[in-house]
Design an enzyme around this catalytic site. Sequence first.
Site, PDB file in Angstrom:
ATOM      1  N   LYS A 190     -10.342   7.182   7.505  1.00  0.00           N
ATOM      2  CA  LYS A 190     -11.849   7.065   6.583  1.00  0.00           C
ATOM      3  C   LYS A 190     -11.745   5.438   6.652  1.00  0.00           C
ATOM      4  O   LYS A 190     -11.027   5.387   6.104  1.00  0.00           O
ATOM      5  CB  LYS A 190     -11.059   8.182   5.811  1.00  0.00           C
ATOM      6  N   GLY A 243      -4.147   0.096   1.498  1.00  0.00           N
ATOM      7  CA  GLY A 243      -4.554  -0.116   0.081  1.00  0.00           C
ATOM      8  C   GLY A 243      -3.665  -0.770  -1.219  1.00  0.00           C
ATOM      9  O   GLY A 243      -2.581  -1.131  -1.009  1.00  0.00           O
ATOM     10  N   SER A 244      -4.688  -0.168  -2.555  1.00  0.00           N
ATOM     11  CA  SER A 244      -3.367  -1.019  -3.669  1.00  0.00           C
ATOM     12  C   SER A 244      -2.174  -0.059  -3.630  1.00  0.00           C
ATOM     13  O   SER A 244      -1.791   1.065  -3.251  1.00  0.00           O
ATOM     14  CB  SER A 244      -4.686  -0.492  -5.259  1.00  0.00           C
ATOM     15  N   THR A 245      -1.582  -0.274  -4.564  1.00  0.00           N
ATOM     16  CA  THR A 245      -0.218   0.120  -4.986  1.00  0.00           C
ATOM     17  C   THR A 245      -0.111   1.378  -5.522  1.00  0.00           C
ATOM     18  O   THR A 245       0.480   2.362  -5.509  1.00  0.00           O
ATOM     19  CB  THR A 245       1.541  -0.964  -5.566  1.00  0.00           C
ATOM     20  N   GLY A 248      -1.445   3.653  -3.160  1.00  0.00           N
ATOM     21  CA  GLY A 248      -0.267   4.260  -2.724  1.00  0.00           C
ATOM     22  C   GLY A 248       0.271   5.379  -2.906  1.00  0.00           C
ATOM     23  O   GLY A 248       0.678   6.144  -2.311  1.00  0.00           O
ATOM     24  N   GLU A 266       0.846   1.157   3.195  1.00  0.00           N
ATOM     25  CA  GLU A 266       0.710  -0.552   3.939  1.00  0.00           C
ATOM     26  C   GLU A 266      -0.073  -1.014   2.304  1.00  0.00           C
ATOM     27  O   GLU A 266      -1.383  -1.252   1.905  1.00  0.00           O
ATOM     28  CB  GLU A 266      -0.057  -1.253   5.055  1.00  0.00           C
ATOM     29  N   CYS A 300      -3.904  -8.773   1.215  1.00  0.00           N
ATOM     30  CA  CYS A 300      -2.936  -8.950   0.832  1.00  0.00           C
ATOM     31  C   CYS A 300      -1.512  -9.703   1.284  1.00  0.00           C
ATOM     32  O   CYS A 300      -0.835  -9.243  -0.080  1.00  0.00           O
ATOM     33  CB  CYS A 300      -2.693  -7.172   1.597  1.00  0.00           C
ATOM     34  N   GLU A 400      -1.039  -8.415  -8.955  1.00  0.00           N
ATOM     35  CA  GLU A 400      -2.211  -8.676  -7.408  1.00  0.00           C
ATOM     36  C   GLU A 400      -3.929  -8.675  -8.112  1.00  0.00           C
ATOM     37  O   GLU A 400      -3.565  -8.361  -9.270  1.00  0.00           O
ATOM     38  CB  GLU A 400      -1.549  -7.383  -6.759  1.00  0.00           C
TER      39      GLU A 400
HETATM   40  P1  NAD Z   1      -7.836   1.096  -2.651  1.00  0.00           P
HETATM   41  O1  NAD Z   1      -6.355   1.288  -2.809  1.00  0.00           O
HETATM   42  O2  NAD Z   1      -8.762   1.067  -3.367  1.00  0.00           O
HETATM   43  O3  NAD Z   1      -8.467   2.326  -1.341  1.00  0.00           O
HETATM   44  C1  NAD Z   1      -8.003   1.494   0.135  1.00  0.00           C
HETATM   45  C2  NAD Z   1      -8.242   3.670   0.973  1.00  0.00           C
HETATM   46  O4  NAD Z   1      -8.011   4.179  -0.437  1.00  0.00           O
HETATM   47  C3  NAD Z   1     -10.294   3.405   0.780  1.00  0.00           C
HETATM   48  O5  NAD Z   1     -10.498   3.771   1.363  1.00  0.00           O
HETATM   49  C4  NAD Z   1     -10.318   4.086  -0.547  1.00  0.00           C
HETATM   50  O6  NAD Z   1     -11.071   5.172  -0.648  1.00  0.00           O
HETATM   51  C5  NAD Z   1      -8.623   5.326  -0.748  1.00  0.00           C
HETATM   52  N1  NAD Z   1      -8.270   6.285  -1.634  1.00  0.00           N
HETATM   53  C6  NAD Z   1      -8.782   5.670  -2.961  1.00  0.00           C
HETATM   54  N2  NAD Z   1      -8.283   6.180  -3.658  1.00  0.00           N
HETATM   55  C7  NAD Z   1      -8.137   7.622  -3.381  1.00  0.00           C
HETATM   56  C8  NAD Z   1      -7.092   8.449  -3.143  1.00  0.00           C
HETATM   57  N3  NAD Z   1      -6.881   8.188  -4.599  1.00  0.00           N
HETATM   58  N4  NAD Z   1      -6.949   9.465  -2.474  1.00  0.00           N
HETATM   59  C9  NAD Z   1      -6.739   8.908  -1.251  1.00  0.00           C
HETATM   60  N5  NAD Z   1      -7.456   8.002  -0.779  1.00  0.00           N
HETATM   61  C10 NAD Z   1      -8.186   7.050  -1.820  1.00  0.00           C
HETATM   62  O7  NAD Z   1      -7.464  -0.802  -2.022  1.00  0.00           O
HETATM   63  P2  NAD Z   1      -9.224  -1.912  -1.729  1.00  0.00           P
HETATM   64  O8  NAD Z   1      -9.450  -1.916  -3.004  1.00  0.00           O
HETATM   65  O9  NAD Z   1      -9.522  -0.386  -1.298  1.00  0.00           O
HETATM   66  O10 NAD Z   1      -7.920  -2.449  -1.248  1.00  0.00           O
HETATM   67  C11 NAD Z   1      -7.195  -3.043  -1.645  1.00  0.00           C
HETATM   68  C12 NAD Z   1      -5.773  -3.049  -1.276  1.00  0.00           C
HETATM   69  O11 NAD Z   1      -5.092  -3.251  -0.431  1.00  0.00           O
HETATM   70  C13 NAD Z   1      -4.700  -4.741  -1.835  1.00  0.00           C
HETATM   71  O12 NAD Z   1      -4.395  -4.131  -3.080  1.00  0.00           O
HETATM   72  C14 NAD Z   1      -4.385  -4.790  -1.068  1.00  0.00           C
HETATM   73  O13 NAD Z   1      -3.245  -5.980  -1.554  1.00  0.00           O
HETATM   74  C15 NAD Z   1      -4.548  -3.679  -0.099  1.00  0.00           C
HETATM   75  N6  NAD Z   1      -4.177  -3.978   1.408  1.00  0.00           N
HETATM   76  C16 NAD Z   1      -2.645  -4.152   1.529  1.00  0.00           C
HETATM   77  C17 NAD Z   1      -2.495  -4.850   3.289  1.00  0.00           C
HETATM   78  C18 NAD Z   1      -1.321  -3.787   4.259  1.00  0.00           C
HETATM   79  O14 NAD Z   1      -1.148  -4.432   5.212  1.00  0.00           O
HETATM   80  N7  NAD Z   1      -0.134  -4.055   2.719  1.00  0.00           N
HETATM   81  C19 NAD Z   1      -3.505  -5.005   4.278  1.00  0.00           C
HETATM   82  C20 NAD Z   1      -5.125  -4.984   3.240  1.00  0.00           C
HETATM   83  C21 NAD Z   1      -4.887  -4.430   1.977  1.00  0.00           C
END
Ligand code: NAD
Length: 496
Positions: A190, A243-245, A248, A266, A300, A400
């Site tokens: 996804k 994605g975001s903490t 996660g 991650e 990130c 962040e």
């Molecule tokens: P996000 O957490 O909002 O979304 C990431 C993904 O998760 C998207 O595909 C989104 O549709 C999905 N998602 C959102 N809510 C969900 C839920 N409740 N259940 C399942 N899936 C869900 O993050 P973002 O704004 O897209 O990305 C930014 C964040 O990602 C930042 O915090 C960044 O640090 C982190 N990031 C980390 C790494 C790493 O390798 N550590 C790499 C890239 C980005």
Amino acid sequence: MSTSENPTLQPRTQAFLKGPQKMLIDGEWAVSENEAVFESIDPGTGKVLTHIPLAGAKDIDKTVLAAQKAFSGTWKSSPPAQRSLLMWKLADLIERDIQIFMELETLDNGKPIGKAEYDVKSTIAHFRYYAGWATKITGSTLPSAENQLVYTKREPLGVVGLIVPWNFPLMMCAWKLAPALACGNCCILKPAEQTSLTALYLGKLIIEAGFPKGVVNIVTGPGDPTGEALVRHPGIHKISFTGSTAVGKNIMQKAAQSNLKSVSLELGGKSPNVIFADAPMDKVSKALHWTSFYNSGQECTLGSRIYIQKEAFQQVVDGLIEETKKLQMDIGLKDPDLGPLISQQQLDRVTKAIKTGNEEGGDLVLGGERFTVPHLQNGYFLEPTIFVHNNDSLQLVQEEIFGPVVVVSAFDSFEEVLARANNSDYGLAAAVWTTDSSKALRFADQMDAGTVWINGYDQFDPAVPFGGFKQSGIGKEMGESALQLYTKEKAVWFNY
Ligand code: NAD
């Protein structure tokens, strides 16, 4: 003229953008069950690029069934060499279509096209690296009593859900798909709702490469309902999430409440970038504006907390300001240094963090405003922003921001800066710049972060494990370590 008719685009990119966009389910292109769609926006212009299917719970049910069928039907017992060959073929096809991927990524995410090229090349390298691993996933024979043979083997998990963010859309797909496929899993990918296009184009090449139906499925939609339906589904054995903490943590809870599926995460970061007075200053001055603002700060590992030893403080800050002022900002297809932020929502979030920084007493020394030259006024452009401070408890320093904002502070001693660098909920990455190697290695030993760079920054290689400590994540992607994320270890006792 709309962006999709831009004359600089390849005809195949233009044709792809005309759509209609569909999801890849069981080897077929599918609309969502009720034909719901959402808009994909070009962040450089604010215009609608195309419409994307919005998958709901019923679409996910159908996809999981297809992936389960593919797993037990052929993929689970497919010869590893066949998996390897398919992955290698996919890498070749991505290389053939590199220009199309670069253009789609640039339009969808906003990033400069030269930087998109790096992302696509890294994607190709990932598939080739893990194509090599498919034939080398082994167990061990263990010491045992007489008349006993005890051995372990690593088996695929089954159906895995792969949820990726929007900042490196295609590359993040590869970080997950490549090891998951090498290990023999069937995948439901996804992409983030802001950036579905390169994942969907990858789907075309997955079919062309000859992967059996249902081995790779690509569903599109936002976190709720699409991501949530994956996380809660009892037929999925693992969620790999970047994605975001905050999201996660939510995923971990729901995964536990459903079928206790395994989870690797991650997550976010607030990485310290520490510059001692004896640093190689020529390298620092060439790198610091990039470590601060690469990908418009939507990274990130961004070196977003800069600490500079007092003796060198003014010289380094002046240099950073001077180099940052030279950075060109424009739409990605013109290959500037920096593109827009991903969305209006992200622009609002980052602008709010800057406002808070000003209110809580950070000293704004550069930027802080929306970048609005006439031809960019509908895009989500923000000036690179630098705050100076002497208080690590500010929100600006602890949270962040995920935009082009860095905070800079002076320090006296090794012990002081080490304590300050470690004073964070995050532990994704860190960097130290010094010509004193024993100081550098002591810092690396005592820094609580998953990656430490010495006299460099943002170096990645498919062979080198990457993943965060503390609230930056669980599990390591890349390298041999990623094989642990996509296999389960079985012990077999044979009494003869
Ligand atoms: P996000 O957490 O909002 O979304 C990431 C993904 O998760 C998207 O595909 C989104 O549709 C999905 N998602 C959102 N809510 C969900 C839920 N409740 N259940 C399942 N899936 C869900 O993050 P973002 O704004 O897209 O990305 C930014 C964040 O990602 C930042 O915090 C960044 O640090 C982190 N990031 C980390 C790494 C790493 O390798 N550590 C790499 C890239 C980005």
